[in-house]
Design an enzyme around this catalytic site. Sequence first.
Site, PDB file in Angstrom:
ATOM      1  N   SER A 161       1.116  -0.960   0.297  1.00 53.79           N
ATOM      2  CA  SER A 161      -0.113   0.161   0.466  1.00 53.79           C
ATOM      3  C   SER A 161       1.283   1.381   0.057  1.00 53.79           C
ATOM      4  CB  SER A 161      -1.084   0.250   1.852  1.00 53.79           C
ATOM      5  OG  SER A 161      -1.515   1.430   1.484  1.00 53.79           O
ATOM      6  N   TYR A 174      -1.685  -1.093  10.060  1.00 54.31           N
ATOM      7  CA  TYR A 174      -1.289  -1.538   9.000  1.00 54.31           C
ATOM      8  C   TYR A 174      -0.800  -0.957   7.725  1.00 54.31           C
ATOM      9  CZ  TYR A 174      -3.764  -1.262   4.522  1.00 54.31           C
ATOM     10  OH  TYR A 174      -4.041  -1.456   2.890  1.00 54.31           O
TER      11      TYR A 174
HETATM   12  N1  LIG Z   1      -8.911   0.078  -1.212  1.00 54.21           N
HETATM   13  C1  LIG Z   1      -7.095   0.527  -0.405  1.00 54.21           C
HETATM   14  O1  LIG Z   1      -7.416   2.069  -0.949  1.00 54.21           O
HETATM   15  C2  LIG Z   1      -6.795  -0.060  -0.645  1.00 54.21           C
HETATM   16  C3  LIG Z   1      -5.328   0.741  -0.499  1.00 54.21           C
HETATM   17  C4  LIG Z   1      -4.255   0.077  -0.803  1.00 54.21           C
HETATM   18  C5  LIG Z   1      -4.003  -1.252  -0.488  1.00 54.21           C
HETATM   19  N2  LIG Z   1      -5.445  -1.721  -0.224  1.00 54.21           N
HETATM   20  C6  LIG Z   1      -4.970  -3.274   0.110  1.00 54.21           C
HETATM   21  O2  LIG Z   1      -5.451  -4.295  -1.340  1.00 54.21           O
HETATM   22  C7  LIG Z   1      -5.920  -5.213  -0.942  1.00 54.21           C
HETATM   23  C8  LIG Z   1      -7.438  -5.946  -0.624  1.00 54.21           C
HETATM   24  O3  LIG Z   1      -8.248  -4.732   0.035  1.00 54.21           O
HETATM   25  P1  LIG Z   1      -9.348  -4.459  -1.020  1.00 54.21           P
HETATM   26  O4  LIG Z   1      -9.381  -2.772  -1.061  1.00 54.21           O
HETATM   27  O5  LIG Z   1      -9.665  -5.441  -1.594  1.00 54.21           O
HETATM   28  O6  LIG Z   1     -10.527  -5.031   0.490  1.00 54.21           O
HETATM   29  P2  LIG Z   1     -11.304  -5.759   0.471  1.00 54.21           P
HETATM   30  O7  LIG Z   1     -11.924  -5.411   2.260  1.00 54.21           O
HETATM   31  O8  LIG Z   1     -12.802  -4.662  -0.093  1.00 54.21           O
HETATM   32  O9  LIG Z   1     -11.189  -6.702   0.088  1.00 54.21           O
HETATM   33  C9  LIG Z   1     -10.051  -7.670   1.235  1.00 54.21           C
HETATM   34  C10 LIG Z   1     -10.589  -8.957   1.178  1.00 54.21           C
HETATM   35  O10 LIG Z   1     -10.097 -10.071   1.821  1.00 54.21           O
HETATM   36  C11 LIG Z   1     -10.156 -11.048   2.731  1.00 54.21           C
HETATM   37  N3  LIG Z   1      -9.690 -11.458   3.757  1.00 54.21           N
HETATM   38  C12 LIG Z   1      -9.990 -10.227   4.983  1.00 54.21           C
HETATM   39  N4  LIG Z   1      -8.975 -11.379   5.533  1.00 54.21           N
HETATM   40  C13 LIG Z   1      -8.861 -12.425   5.226  1.00 54.21           C
HETATM   41  C14 LIG Z   1      -8.095 -13.522   5.886  1.00 54.21           C
HETATM   42  N5  LIG Z   1      -7.519 -13.757   6.995  1.00 54.21           N
HETATM   43  N6  LIG Z   1      -7.764 -14.800   4.728  1.00 54.21           N
HETATM   44  C15 LIG Z   1      -8.477 -14.839   3.271  1.00 54.21           C
HETATM   45  N7  LIG Z   1      -8.871 -13.949   3.082  1.00 54.21           N
HETATM   46  C16 LIG Z   1      -9.030 -12.622   3.926  1.00 54.21           C
HETATM   47  C17 LIG Z   1     -11.823 -10.100   2.873  1.00 54.21           C
HETATM   48  O11 LIG Z   1     -13.006 -11.346   2.912  1.00 54.21           O
HETATM   49  C18 LIG Z   1     -12.132  -9.519   1.569  1.00 54.21           C
HETATM   50  O12 LIG Z   1     -12.729 -10.316   0.016  1.00 54.21           O
HETATM   51  C19 LIG Z   1      -5.608  -5.697   0.929  1.00 54.21           C
HETATM   52  O13 LIG Z   1      -3.925  -5.996   1.003  1.00 54.21           O
HETATM   53  C20 LIG Z   1      -5.251  -4.106   1.065  1.00 54.21           C
HETATM   54  O14 LIG Z   1      -4.575  -4.116   2.292  1.00 54.21           O
HETATM   55  C21 LIG Z   1      -6.439  -1.431  -0.578  1.00 54.21           C
END
Ligand SMILES: NC(=O)c1ccc[n+]([C@@H]2O[C@H](COP(=O)([O-])OP(=O)(O)OC[C@H]3O[C@@H](n4cnc5c(N)ncnc54)[C@H](O)[C@@H]3O)[C@@H](O)[C@H]2O)c1
Length: 284
Positions: A161, A174
């Site tokens: 991230s 985080y």
């Molecule tokens: N949304 C943002 O702005 C953003 C920005 C930078 C990085 N990220 C990163 O991108 C990745 C995806 O995020 P997103 O925005 O799609 O979030 P999201 O919440 O839409 O999706 C995350 C998914 O991970 C699953 N999950 C959670 N815990 C789990 C576990 N223990 N085992 C298996 N699956 C699990 C959830 O059920 C969900 O489907 C994450 O690593 C997040 O930190 C997100």
Amino acid sequence: MVFVASIRRRFQEKVVFITGAAHGMGRAHALAFAREGAKLVICDACRQYETIPYPLATPAELADLSAEIESMGNPVIAAHTDVTDLAAMQALAARAQHELGPIDIVVANAGVYSFAPSWEMSEQQWDETVNIDLKGVWITCKVSIPQMLPRKSGKILCVSSTAGIKGMHSLSHYVAAKHGVLGLVKTLAIELAPYNINVNAICPTSVDTNMCKNQAIYDAFAAGPGPLATYEHMLELTNSINLFSDRDLLPPQAISEVVLWLASDEARHLTGSAIPVDAGYLTR
Ligand SMILES: NC(=O)c1ccc[n+]([C@@H]2O[C@H](COP(=O)([O-])OP(=O)(O)OC[C@H]3O[C@@H](n4cnc5c(N)ncnc54)[C@H](O)[C@@H]3O)[C@@H](O)[C@H]2O)c1
């Protein structure tokens, strides 16, 4: 015409393992790989954690994604698997190898967060986020790498991230985990270079998923200027009081495009890199 077809099927017959795939960015990545011919191994915990203040995926979402990939004609294994459960992840990797063939590409995507100033954060908040976001990424790599070593080939993408590059208010667990992912990626890149396995991290800014659009984040903004300062780029982009207009959050597909490129032959000279997909956030 033949040229176009080959570009669109860059991952024909490749086995792609994506964690946290049932919704959000993981879902977008899975569909993007499927469109390019991949065989998919998708997993998601499909459960809610006590400290995570927004909806995570449901079993129905995982089943829907699996059905959609199947309807595209691609083989798929969909599993309710928690990335922090080493034995379950080992069993899933073994099943993937048996049913689809050895894993070619890994996208360690599962991740969560919650909000609290460091000194008010509970131990449970710290543990749930750091376990999933850092240990879960290590476990995902650990169970997949043995299938890549004998073939001296593979691509590993770990989702960090912009929080893996800079500090952010009320997100110390985080931020620490996402910085940790970059340390893991750099080390794996060194360890796996002799095996021709590329290991890179992707560092998105705010993306249009549940993680960014939820009441907890709106409440954190309302609580004071600290968290808001972390997200001030959104204000600059929107120039309005509506922080979460469609203009300020990247669509998940924008991240998928970079993930697929990093997993492709075109990116074969990159390893140990952390690629921001941040609309200039880190530069401003
Ligand atoms: N949304 C943002 O702005 C953003 C920005 C930078 C990085 N990220 C990163 O991108 C990745 C995806 O995020 P997103 O925005 O799609 O979030 P999201 O919440 O839409 O999706 C995350 C998914 O991970 C699953 N999950 C959670 N815990 C789990 C576990 N223990 N085992 C298996 N699956 C699990 C959830 O059920 C969900 O489907 C994450 O690593 C997040 O930190 C997100």
